[in-house]
Design a protein around this motif. Structure first.
Motif, PDB file in Angstrom:
ATOM      1  N   TYR A   1       3.933  14.940  17.084  1.00  0.00           N
ATOM      2  CA  TYR A   1       2.697  14.415  17.336  1.00  0.00           C
ATOM      3  C   TYR A   1       1.652  15.734  16.940  1.00  0.00           C
ATOM      4  CZ  TYR A   1       5.272  11.048  20.290  1.00  0.00           C
ATOM      5  OH  TYR A   1       6.077  10.314  20.733  1.00  0.00           O
ATOM      6  N   MET A   2       0.511  14.799  16.499  1.00  0.00           N
ATOM      7  CA  MET A   2      -0.728  15.686  15.949  1.00  0.00           C
ATOM      8  C   MET A   2      -1.697  14.475  16.595  1.00  0.00           C
ATOM      9  SD  MET A   2       0.108  16.800  12.018  1.00  0.00           S
ATOM     10  CE  MET A   2      -1.050  18.249  12.305  1.00  0.00           C
ATOM     11  N   ALA A   3      -2.793  15.494  17.198  1.00  0.00           N
ATOM     12  CA  ALA A   3      -3.803  14.552  17.934  1.00  0.00           C
ATOM     13  C   ALA A   3      -5.214  15.322  17.759  1.00  0.00           C
ATOM     14  CB  ALA A   3      -3.362  14.561  19.536  1.00  0.00           C
ATOM     15  N   TRP A   4      -6.355  14.628  18.173  1.00  0.00           N
ATOM     16  CA  TRP A   4      -7.539  15.117  18.087  1.00  0.00           C
ATOM     17  C   TRP A   4      -8.141  15.022  19.555  1.00  0.00           C
ATOM     18  CZ3 TRP A   4      -9.659  17.972  14.199  1.00  0.00           C
ATOM     19  CH2 TRP A   4      -9.173  17.901  13.114  1.00  0.00           C
TER      20      TRP A   4
ATOM     21  N   VAL B   1      -4.066   9.970  18.653  1.00  0.00           N
ATOM     22  CA  VAL B   1      -2.591  10.801  18.263  1.00  0.00           C
ATOM     23  C   VAL B   1      -1.868   9.788  17.371  1.00  0.00           C
ATOM     24  CG1 VAL B   1      -1.447   9.743  20.061  1.00  0.00           C
ATOM     25  CG2 VAL B   1      -0.724  11.692  19.326  1.00  0.00           C
ATOM     26  N   ILE B   2      -1.183  10.505  16.523  1.00  0.00           N
ATOM     27  CA  ILE B   2      -0.451   9.897  15.503  1.00  0.00           C
ATOM     28  C   ILE B   2       0.995  10.625  15.494  1.00  0.00           C
ATOM     29  CG2 ILE B   2      -1.491  11.426  13.559  1.00  0.00           C
ATOM     30  CD1 ILE B   2      -1.222   8.920  11.944  1.00  0.00           C
ATOM     31  N   ASN B   3       2.010   9.881  15.283  1.00  0.00           N
ATOM     32  CA  ASN B   3       3.309  10.640  15.282  1.00  0.00           C
ATOM     33  C   ASN B   3       3.713  10.637  13.674  1.00  0.00           C
ATOM     34  OD1 ASN B   3       4.424   7.946  14.481  1.00  0.00           O
ATOM     35  ND2 ASN B   3       5.330   7.419  16.273  1.00  0.00           N
ATOM     36  N   SER B   4       4.974  11.178  13.449  1.00  0.00           N
ATOM     37  CA  SER B   4       5.318  11.497  12.142  1.00  0.00           C
ATOM     38  C   SER B   4       5.505  10.290  11.408  1.00  0.00           C
ATOM     39  CB  SER B   4       6.526  12.515  12.289  1.00  0.00           C
ATOM     40  OG  SER B   4       7.725  11.807  13.015  1.00  0.00           O
ATOM     41  N   GLY B   5       5.934   9.170  12.122  1.00  0.00           N
ATOM     42  CA  GLY B   5       6.022   8.079  11.459  1.00  0.00           C
ATOM     43  C   GLY B   5       4.856   7.156  11.080  1.00  0.00           C
TER      44      GLY B   5
ATOM     45  N   ALA C   1      -1.123  19.899  18.166  1.00  0.00           N
ATOM     46  CA  ALA C   1       0.119  19.380  17.569  1.00  0.00           C
ATOM     47  C   ALA C   1       1.278  19.941  18.177  1.00  0.00           C
ATOM     48  CB  ALA C   1       0.190  19.739  16.072  1.00  0.00           C
ATOM     49  N   HIS C   2       2.549  19.237  18.200  1.00  0.00           N
ATOM     50  CA  HIS C   2       3.541  19.571  18.710  1.00  0.00           C
ATOM     51  C   HIS C   2       4.812  20.029  17.669  1.00  0.00           C
ATOM     52  CE1 HIS C   2       2.080  17.562  22.209  1.00  0.00           C
ATOM     53  NE2 HIS C   2       2.923  18.038  22.862  1.00  0.00           N
ATOM     54  N   VAL C   3       4.801  21.283  17.541  1.00  0.00           N
ATOM     55  CA  VAL C   3       5.581  21.797  16.433  1.00  0.00           C
ATOM     56  C   VAL C   3       6.996  22.405  16.672  1.00  0.00           C
ATOM     57  CG1 VAL C   3       5.477  23.427  14.505  1.00  0.00           C
ATOM     58  CG2 VAL C   3       3.223  22.337  15.429  1.00  0.00           C
ATOM     59  N   VAL C   4       7.926  22.047  16.110  1.00  0.00           N
ATOM     60  CA  VAL C   4       9.356  22.857  16.000  1.00  0.00           C
ATOM     61  C   VAL C   4       9.366  23.852  15.016  1.00  0.00           C
ATOM     62  CG1 VAL C   4      11.652  22.566  15.862  1.00  0.00           C
ATOM     63  CG2 VAL C   4      10.404  20.893  16.762  1.00  0.00           C
TER      64      VAL C   4
ATOM     65  N   ALA D   1      10.037  21.902  20.658  1.00  0.00           N
ATOM     66  CA  ALA D   1       8.660  21.716  20.184  1.00  0.00           C
ATOM     67  C   ALA D   1       7.687  22.300  21.075  1.00  0.00           C
ATOM     68  CB  ALA D   1       8.302  20.190  20.248  1.00  0.00           C
ATOM     69  N   VAL D   2       6.740  22.985  20.539  1.00  0.00           N
ATOM     70  CA  VAL D   2       5.779  23.796  21.251  1.00  0.00           C
ATOM     71  C   VAL D   2       4.249  22.983  20.878  1.00  0.00           C
ATOM     72  CG1 VAL D   2       4.545  26.073  21.550  1.00  0.00           C
ATOM     73  CG2 VAL D   2       7.189  25.870  21.064  1.00  0.00           C
ATOM     74  N   GLU D   3       3.453  23.295  21.696  1.00  0.00           N
ATOM     75  CA  GLU D   3       2.335  22.424  21.697  1.00  0.00           C
ATOM     76  C   GLU D   3       1.345  23.579  21.486  1.00  0.00           C
ATOM     77  OE1 GLU D   3       0.046  21.299  25.220  1.00  0.00           O
ATOM     78  OE2 GLU D   3      -0.813  19.483  24.058  1.00  0.00           O
ATOM     79  N   TYR D   4       0.643  23.315  20.143  1.00  0.00           N
ATOM     80  CA  TYR D   4      -0.409  24.150  19.598  1.00  0.00           C
ATOM     81  C   TYR D   4      -1.788  23.787  19.730  1.00  0.00           C
ATOM     82  CZ  TYR D   4       3.247  27.347  18.201  1.00  0.00           C
ATOM     83  OH  TYR D   4       4.765  28.248  18.033  1.00  0.00           O
ATOM     84  N   TRP D   5      -2.948  24.629  19.693  1.00  0.00           N
ATOM     85  CA  TRP D   5      -4.202  23.981  19.554  1.00  0.00           C
ATOM     86  C   TRP D   5      -4.987  24.661  18.317  1.00  0.00           C
ATOM     87  CZ3 TRP D   5      -6.347  20.126  22.488  1.00  0.00           C
ATOM     88  CH2 TRP D   5      -5.503  19.697  23.669  1.00  0.00           C
TER      89      TRP D   5
END
Length: 122
Positions: free
Chosen positions: A33-36, A50-54, A97-100, A108-112
């Motif tokens: 997930y990536m979001a604003w 928010v938007i997912n990888s798809g 963003a939630h990043v692996v 997955a770790v959440e980053y800002w």
């Protein structure tokens, strides 16, 4: 280590448009997930989109269709196209963003990001 770097903020007149970008970099295995979000002075941070990888997106009702989120998976970048801006949109805009990561591919770790300022003049 993973970093999110926003860009594209600035000063715009009411009724104008801006396009924000946020690029994730570092030891990335995948980004889900990536979001604003945004935060105006004296107010709590609020969710925008928010938007997912798809490519499936969801928006906060408050946007009323004025903003569009998109992403480029190959570049690990998310965008926010903002139209019909008004002074109430003035805020610091943050990417999330939630990043692996490659160093720990099990979670997955959440980053800002650090935020980018958007100022809309009347």
């Amino acid at each position: 280590q993973v970093q999110l770097v926003e860009s594209g903020g600035g000063l715009v007149q009411a009724g104008g448009s801006l396009r924000l970008s946020c690029a994730a970099s570092g030891s990335i295995f995948s980004v889900s997930y990536m979001a604003w979000y945004r935060q105006a002075p004296g107010k709590q941070r609020e969710f925008l989109a928010v938007i997912n990888s798809g490519g499936n997106a969801n928006y906060a009702d408050l946007l009323k269709g004025r903003f569009t989120i998109s992403r480029d998976n190959a570049k690990n970048t998310v965008y926010l196209q903002m139209n019909s801006l008004n002074p109430e949109d003035t805020a610091t805009y943050y990417c999330n963003a939630h990043v692996v990561s490659r160093t720990n591919p099990r979670i997955a770790v959440e980053y800002w990001g650090q935020g980018t300022q958007v100022t809309v003049s009347s």
